[in-house]
Design a protein around this motif. Structure first.
Motif, PDB file in Angstrom:
ATOM      1  N   SER A  12      -3.417   2.009  -8.985  1.00  0.00           N
ATOM      2  CA  SER A  12      -4.144   0.864  -8.422  1.00  0.00           C
ATOM      3  C   SER A  12      -3.625   0.510  -7.028  1.00  0.00           C
ATOM      4  O   SER A  12      -4.404   0.152  -6.138  1.00  0.00           O
ATOM      5  CB  SER A  12      -4.051  -0.353  -9.345  1.00  0.00           C
ATOM      6  OG  SER A  12      -2.703  -0.742  -9.533  1.00  0.00           O
ATOM      7  N   ARG A  14      -2.154   2.714  -4.965  1.00  0.00           N
ATOM      8  CA  ARG A  14      -2.595   3.809  -4.089  1.00  0.00           C
ATOM      9  C   ARG A  14      -4.033   3.591  -3.632  1.00  0.00           C
ATOM     10  O   ARG A  14      -4.358   3.760  -2.462  1.00  0.00           O
ATOM     11  CB  ARG A  14      -2.475   5.161  -4.799  1.00  0.00           C
ATOM     12  CG  ARG A  14      -1.079   5.711  -4.844  1.00  0.00           C
ATOM     13  CD  ARG A  14      -1.041   7.187  -5.248  1.00  0.00           C
ATOM     14  NE  ARG A  14      -1.919   7.538  -6.341  1.00  0.00           N
ATOM     15  CZ  ARG A  14      -1.605   7.468  -7.628  1.00  0.00           C
ATOM     16  NH1 ARG A  14      -0.405   7.028  -7.990  1.00  0.00           N
ATOM     17  NH2 ARG A  14      -2.450   7.831  -8.554  1.00  0.00           N
ATOM     18  N   LEU A  15      -4.901   3.212  -4.556  1.00  0.00           N
ATOM     19  CA  LEU A  15      -6.308   2.987  -4.220  1.00  0.00           C
ATOM     20  C   LEU A  15      -6.456   1.867  -3.197  1.00  0.00           C
ATOM     21  O   LEU A  15      -7.197   2.001  -2.218  1.00  0.00           O
ATOM     22  CB  LEU A  15      -7.108   2.661  -5.486  1.00  0.00           C
ATOM     23  CG  LEU A  15      -8.589   2.378  -5.286  1.00  0.00           C
ATOM     24  CD1 LEU A  15      -9.305   3.586  -4.689  1.00  0.00           C
ATOM     25  CD2 LEU A  15      -9.231   1.983  -6.602  1.00  0.00           C
ATOM     26  N   LEU A  16      -5.746   0.774  -3.382  1.00  0.00           N
ATOM     27  CA  LEU A  16      -5.809  -0.356  -2.453  1.00  0.00           C
ATOM     28  C   LEU A  16      -5.369   0.064  -1.047  1.00  0.00           C
ATOM     29  O   LEU A  16      -6.062  -0.205  -0.068  1.00  0.00           O
ATOM     30  CB  LEU A  16      -4.936  -1.510  -2.953  1.00  0.00           C
ATOM     31  CG  LEU A  16      -4.805  -2.701  -2.014  1.00  0.00           C
ATOM     32  CD1 LEU A  16      -6.145  -3.397  -1.847  1.00  0.00           C
ATOM     33  CD2 LEU A  16      -3.758  -3.664  -2.522  1.00  0.00           C
ATOM     34  N   TYR A  17      -4.215   0.732  -0.951  1.00  0.00           N
ATOM     35  CA  TYR A  17      -3.719   1.169   0.358  1.00  0.00           C
ATOM     36  C   TYR A  17      -4.695   2.138   1.021  1.00  0.00           C
ATOM     37  O   TYR A  17      -4.948   2.057   2.221  1.00  0.00           O
ATOM     38  CB  TYR A  17      -2.347   1.834   0.219  1.00  0.00           C
ATOM     39  CG  TYR A  17      -1.186   0.871   0.247  1.00  0.00           C
ATOM     40  CD1 TYR A  17      -0.292   0.876   1.299  1.00  0.00           C
ATOM     41  CD2 TYR A  17      -0.981  -0.034  -0.783  1.00  0.00           C
ATOM     42  CE1 TYR A  17       0.782   0.006   1.325  1.00  0.00           C
ATOM     43  CE2 TYR A  17       0.083  -0.912  -0.765  1.00  0.00           C
ATOM     44  CZ  TYR A  17       0.964  -0.893   0.292  1.00  0.00           C
ATOM     45  OH  TYR A  17       2.009  -1.760   0.318  1.00  0.00           O
ATOM     46  N   LYS A  18      -5.232   3.063   0.244  1.00  0.00           N
ATOM     47  CA  LYS A  18      -6.169   4.049   0.790  1.00  0.00           C
ATOM     48  C   LYS A  18      -7.391   3.354   1.378  1.00  0.00           C
ATOM     49  O   LYS A  18      -7.790   3.641   2.504  1.00  0.00           O
ATOM     50  CB  LYS A  18      -6.583   5.035  -0.301  1.00  0.00           C
ATOM     51  CG  LYS A  18      -7.503   6.139   0.185  1.00  0.00           C
ATOM     52  CD  LYS A  18      -7.700   7.161  -0.910  1.00  0.00           C
ATOM     53  CE  LYS A  18      -8.653   8.250  -0.531  1.00  0.00           C
ATOM     54  NZ  LYS A  18      -8.270   9.035   0.619  1.00  0.00           N
ATOM     55  N   GLU A  19      -7.973   2.423   0.633  1.00  0.00           N
ATOM     56  CA  GLU A  19      -9.163   1.709   1.112  1.00  0.00           C
ATOM     57  C   GLU A  19      -8.864   0.918   2.385  1.00  0.00           C
ATOM     58  O   GLU A  19      -9.626   0.966   3.349  1.00  0.00           O
ATOM     59  CB  GLU A  19      -9.693   0.778   0.024  1.00  0.00           C
ATOM     60  CG  GLU A  19     -10.348   1.511  -1.125  1.00  0.00           C
ATOM     61  CD  GLU A  19     -10.791   0.581  -2.240  1.00  0.00           C
ATOM     62  OE1 GLU A  19     -10.559  -0.648  -2.161  1.00  0.00           O
ATOM     63  OE2 GLU A  19     -11.369   1.095  -3.225  1.00  0.00           O
ATOM     64  N   VAL A  20      -7.759   0.201   2.391  1.00  0.00           N
ATOM     65  CA  VAL A  20      -7.418  -0.647   3.542  1.00  0.00           C
ATOM     66  C   VAL A  20      -7.155   0.196   4.783  1.00  0.00           C
ATOM     67  O   VAL A  20      -7.719  -0.059   5.852  1.00  0.00           O
ATOM     68  CB  VAL A  20      -6.197  -1.545   3.226  1.00  0.00           C
ATOM     69  CG1 VAL A  20      -5.657  -2.202   4.489  1.00  0.00           C
ATOM     70  CG2 VAL A  20      -6.568  -2.597   2.188  1.00  0.00           C
ATOM     71  N   GLU A  22      -7.904   3.396   5.459  1.00  0.00           N
ATOM     72  CA  GLU A  22      -9.055   4.174   5.922  1.00  0.00           C
ATOM     73  C   GLU A  22     -10.061   3.277   6.631  1.00  0.00           C
ATOM     74  O   GLU A  22     -10.659   3.679   7.632  1.00  0.00           O
ATOM     75  CB  GLU A  22      -9.705   4.931   4.764  1.00  0.00           C
ATOM     76  CG  GLU A  22      -8.876   6.146   4.364  1.00  0.00           C
ATOM     77  CD  GLU A  22      -9.481   6.941   3.230  1.00  0.00           C
ATOM     78  OE1 GLU A  22     -10.408   6.446   2.528  1.00  0.00           O
ATOM     79  OE2 GLU A  22      -9.011   8.080   3.021  1.00  0.00           O
ATOM     80  N   GLU A  23     -10.239   2.063   6.146  1.00  0.00           N
ATOM     81  CA  GLU A  23     -11.145   1.124   6.817  1.00  0.00           C
ATOM     82  C   GLU A  23     -10.643   0.786   8.226  1.00  0.00           C
ATOM     83  O   GLU A  23     -11.433   0.548   9.142  1.00  0.00           O
ATOM     84  CB  GLU A  23     -11.312  -0.156   6.001  1.00  0.00           C
ATOM     85  CG  GLU A  23     -12.232  -1.124   6.682  1.00  0.00           C
ATOM     86  CD  GLU A  23     -13.087  -1.917   5.724  1.00  0.00           C
ATOM     87  OE1 GLU A  23     -13.463  -3.015   6.103  1.00  0.00           O
ATOM     88  OE2 GLU A  23     -13.364  -1.440   4.620  1.00  0.00           O
ATOM     89  N   GLN A  30      -1.615  10.795   0.124  1.00  0.00           N
ATOM     90  CA  GLN A  30      -0.863  10.060  -0.884  1.00  0.00           C
ATOM     91  C   GLN A  30      -0.107  11.007  -1.803  1.00  0.00           C
ATOM     92  O   GLN A  30      -0.582  12.090  -2.138  1.00  0.00           O
ATOM     93  CB  GLN A  30      -1.806   9.165  -1.684  1.00  0.00           C
ATOM     94  CG  GLN A  30      -2.395   8.080  -0.793  1.00  0.00           C
ATOM     95  CD  GLN A  30      -3.264   7.112  -1.549  1.00  0.00           C
ATOM     96  OE1 GLN A  30      -4.148   7.514  -2.279  1.00  0.00           O
ATOM     97  NE2 GLN A  30      -3.006   5.830  -1.355  1.00  0.00           N
TER      98      GLN A  30
END
Length: 79
Positions: A12, A14-20, A22-23, A30
């Protein structure tokens, strides 16, 4: 575009960091463990490493010990 290596065992997070990131326009690689992160560093040179200290296996501290011996000039942020 800057490359970030994010080392984190919790999916969870990893997903948050990736989204932030990349945006914000960053590329992100990762790893789920210190071992995986060290393998990634053999073929990639990120501009920044974001590191979780508490992970199974070679955790963040173990990764830092091995990373420092590699003499790479990459900033590390502890998360």
């Amino acid at each position: 575009m800057s490359l970030i290596l994010h080392v984190e065992d919790e999916s969870s997070v990893r997903l948050l960091y990736k989204e932030v990131f990349e945006e914000l326009g960053y590329r992100i690689i990762q790893a789920t463990s210190g071992e995986e992160a060290l393998k990634i560093l053999r073929s990639n040179r990120p501009d920044l490493i974001i590191l979780d200290l508490k992970m199974p296996g070679i955790g963040g501290r173990g990764f830092l010990d091995k990373f420092q011996r590699m003499k790479l000039k990459i900033p590390v942020v502890i998360s």
